[in-house]
Design an enzyme around this catalytic site. Structure first.
Site, PDB file in Angstrom:
ATOM      1  N   GLY A  87       0.812  -1.212   0.000  1.00 28.40           N
ATOM      2  CA  GLY A  87       0.000   0.000   0.000  1.00 28.40           C
ATOM      3  C   GLY A  87       0.842   1.257   0.000  1.00 28.40           C
ATOM      4  O   GLY A  87       0.413   2.312   0.481  1.00 28.40           O
ATOM      5  N   TYR A 115     -13.836  -3.799  10.456  1.00 26.25           N
ATOM      6  CA  TYR A 115     -12.523  -3.203  10.163  1.00 26.25           C
ATOM      7  C   TYR A 115     -11.645  -3.208  11.413  1.00 26.25           C
ATOM      8  O   TYR A 115     -10.475  -3.625  11.363  1.00 26.25           O
ATOM      9  CB  TYR A 115     -12.688  -1.771   9.658  1.00 26.25           C
ATOM     10  CG  TYR A 115     -11.368  -1.041   9.523  1.00 26.25           C
ATOM     11  CD1 TYR A 115     -10.520  -1.298   8.452  1.00 26.25           C
ATOM     12  CD2 TYR A 115     -10.965  -0.101  10.475  1.00 26.25           C
ATOM     13  CE1 TYR A 115      -9.301  -0.641   8.328  1.00 26.25           C
ATOM     14  CE2 TYR A 115      -9.749   0.559  10.363  1.00 26.25           C
ATOM     15  CZ  TYR A 115      -8.926   0.283   9.291  1.00 26.25           C
ATOM     16  OH  TYR A 115      -7.711   0.926   9.180  1.00 26.25           O
ATOM     17  N   ASN A 153       1.532   3.161  -2.361  1.00 24.82           N
ATOM     18  CA  ASN A 153       1.197   4.098  -3.445  1.00 24.82           C
ATOM     19  C   ASN A 153       0.256   5.209  -3.002  1.00 24.82           C
ATOM     20  O   ASN A 153      -0.122   6.060  -3.810  1.00 24.82           O
ATOM     21  CB  ASN A 153       0.600   3.347  -4.640  1.00 24.82           C
ATOM     22  CG  ASN A 153      -0.601   2.503  -4.256  1.00 24.82           C
ATOM     23  OD1 ASN A 153      -0.998   2.475  -3.084  1.00 24.82           O
ATOM     24  ND2 ASN A 153      -1.186   1.823  -5.222  1.00 24.82           N
ATOM     25  N   SER A 172      -3.876  -0.145  14.379  1.00 26.65           N
ATOM     26  CA  SER A 172      -4.757   1.007  14.310  1.00 26.65           C
ATOM     27  C   SER A 172      -5.396   1.286  15.660  1.00 26.65           C
ATOM     28  O   SER A 172      -5.629   0.363  16.451  1.00 26.65           O
ATOM     29  CB  SER A 172      -5.860   0.767  13.268  1.00 26.65           C
ATOM     30  OG  SER A 172      -6.851   1.777  13.322  1.00 26.65           O
TER      31      SER A 172
END
Length: 309
Positions: free
Chosen positions: A20, A174, A22, A149
């Site tokens: 990830g 999530y 990018n 997270s």
């Protein structure tokens, strides 16, 4: 010794893989690591975004050694191809950063029938780490850095419903996928220590990182003056994604880092310089972590590390 986020140690000759890389925090992890002289490999689904990211890094870091490989964490076949595309003899660090957050229903599944967020954020990285294991073990002191997270803080794993089939709530699903990643990162280090591996596993988290406080990197991210002004009051509590990348960067580079540690922002875990944090009880829960590991092996057919005793 105080860690200086503006004077990173040199890392010529090393290779770092950022999933990830990018966009978002992953981009800034890649950009900051590129300043050390290391080779940085950005792994992501979108070739156009990856090309834009590599161009941006090269424009800001003269002589940057940065390239891209395609990676779709929701597709096991893509993961295996990505590892072949790395084309390296050894890997010094992988930063497991990529992730997907769905805003609302309906619940979505991968082609393999796994819930999309759990499959991408946790199972995909679990599988990737297993494929990378020989390359990590070939390096003298490799690191696996898992991005956790704040969303995981209030969640607990439901080991009887890992796929959220009974009660799907996107934010909770999530949060649990991120908790699964953090449990994995700590458990991976336990297993690496038990096998006397020279590879270590570390968990980091970015705190509160908002686009409104993030410096522009056109065309990847453009922050208007109005957005910047609206975000200023929030800067007392949270930070931009450039700062949010620093815990992961420290986890990769700091020689003081030890396996099984957690690194996050200094101020309330939300903003500021990266520091070592205590690992919360539900993340350090060995029974839950081992059961999750067993379930993940069954779901993926892969095992990133030897079993503990």
């Amino acid at each position: 010794m105080t860690w200086d986020v503006h004077r990173l140690p040199r890392a010529e000759g090393k290779t770092f893989l950022v999933t990830g890389g990018n966009a978002g925090i992953g981009y800034f992890v890649a950009e900051q690591l590129a300043t050390t002289g290391a080779t940085v490999v950005i792994a992501g689904r979108s070739t156009s975004k990856a090309e834009a990211a590599t161009a941006s890094i090269r424009s800001r870091v003269p002589g940057a050694l940065v390239r891209h490989i395609p990676l779709d964490l929701a597709d096991p076949a893509s993961i295996e191809k990505s590892v072949y595309a790395l084309d390296v003899q050894a890997l010094d660090a992988v930063i497991l950063n990529a992730g997907v957050l769905l805003d609302g229903p309906p619940r979505r599944e991968t082609a393999a029938g796994h819930e999309l967020m759990f499959a991408t954020n946790h199972l995909g990285h679990f599988t990737l780490t297993a494929h990378l294991a020989p390359l990590l073990h070939a390096a003298p002191a490799a690191r696996v850095v898992t991005t956790g997270s704040f969303a995981a803080g209030s969640e607990r794993m439901d080991l009887d419903d890992l796929q959220s089939t009974r009660d799907y709530r996107p934010k909770r699903t999530y949060g649990r996928s991120k908790l699964a990643q953090m449990l994995f990162g700590i458990e991976l280090d336990r297993r690496l220590r038990a096998s006397h591996s020279t590879t270590i596993s570390v968990v980091s988290h970015p705190g509160g990182a908002l686009d409104a406080l993030t410096a522009s990197r056109p065309p990847l991210h453009v922050r208007t003056t109005a957005q910047r002004l609206r975000g200023l009051p929030l800067g007392l509590l949270v930070q931009g994604k450039e700062a949010g990348a620093r815990p992961a960067v420290r986890a990769v580079l700091d020689p003081a880092v030890r396996g099984g540690q957690l690194i996050g922002p200094r101020v309330l875990g939300l903003r500021g310089r990266p520091r070592f944090e205590p690992v919360r009880e539900h993340v350090a829960d060995t029974d839950t972590a081992r059961r999750l590991w067993t379930a993940s092996v069954a779901l993926t057919g892969m095992d990133p590390a030897p079993s503990v005793g």
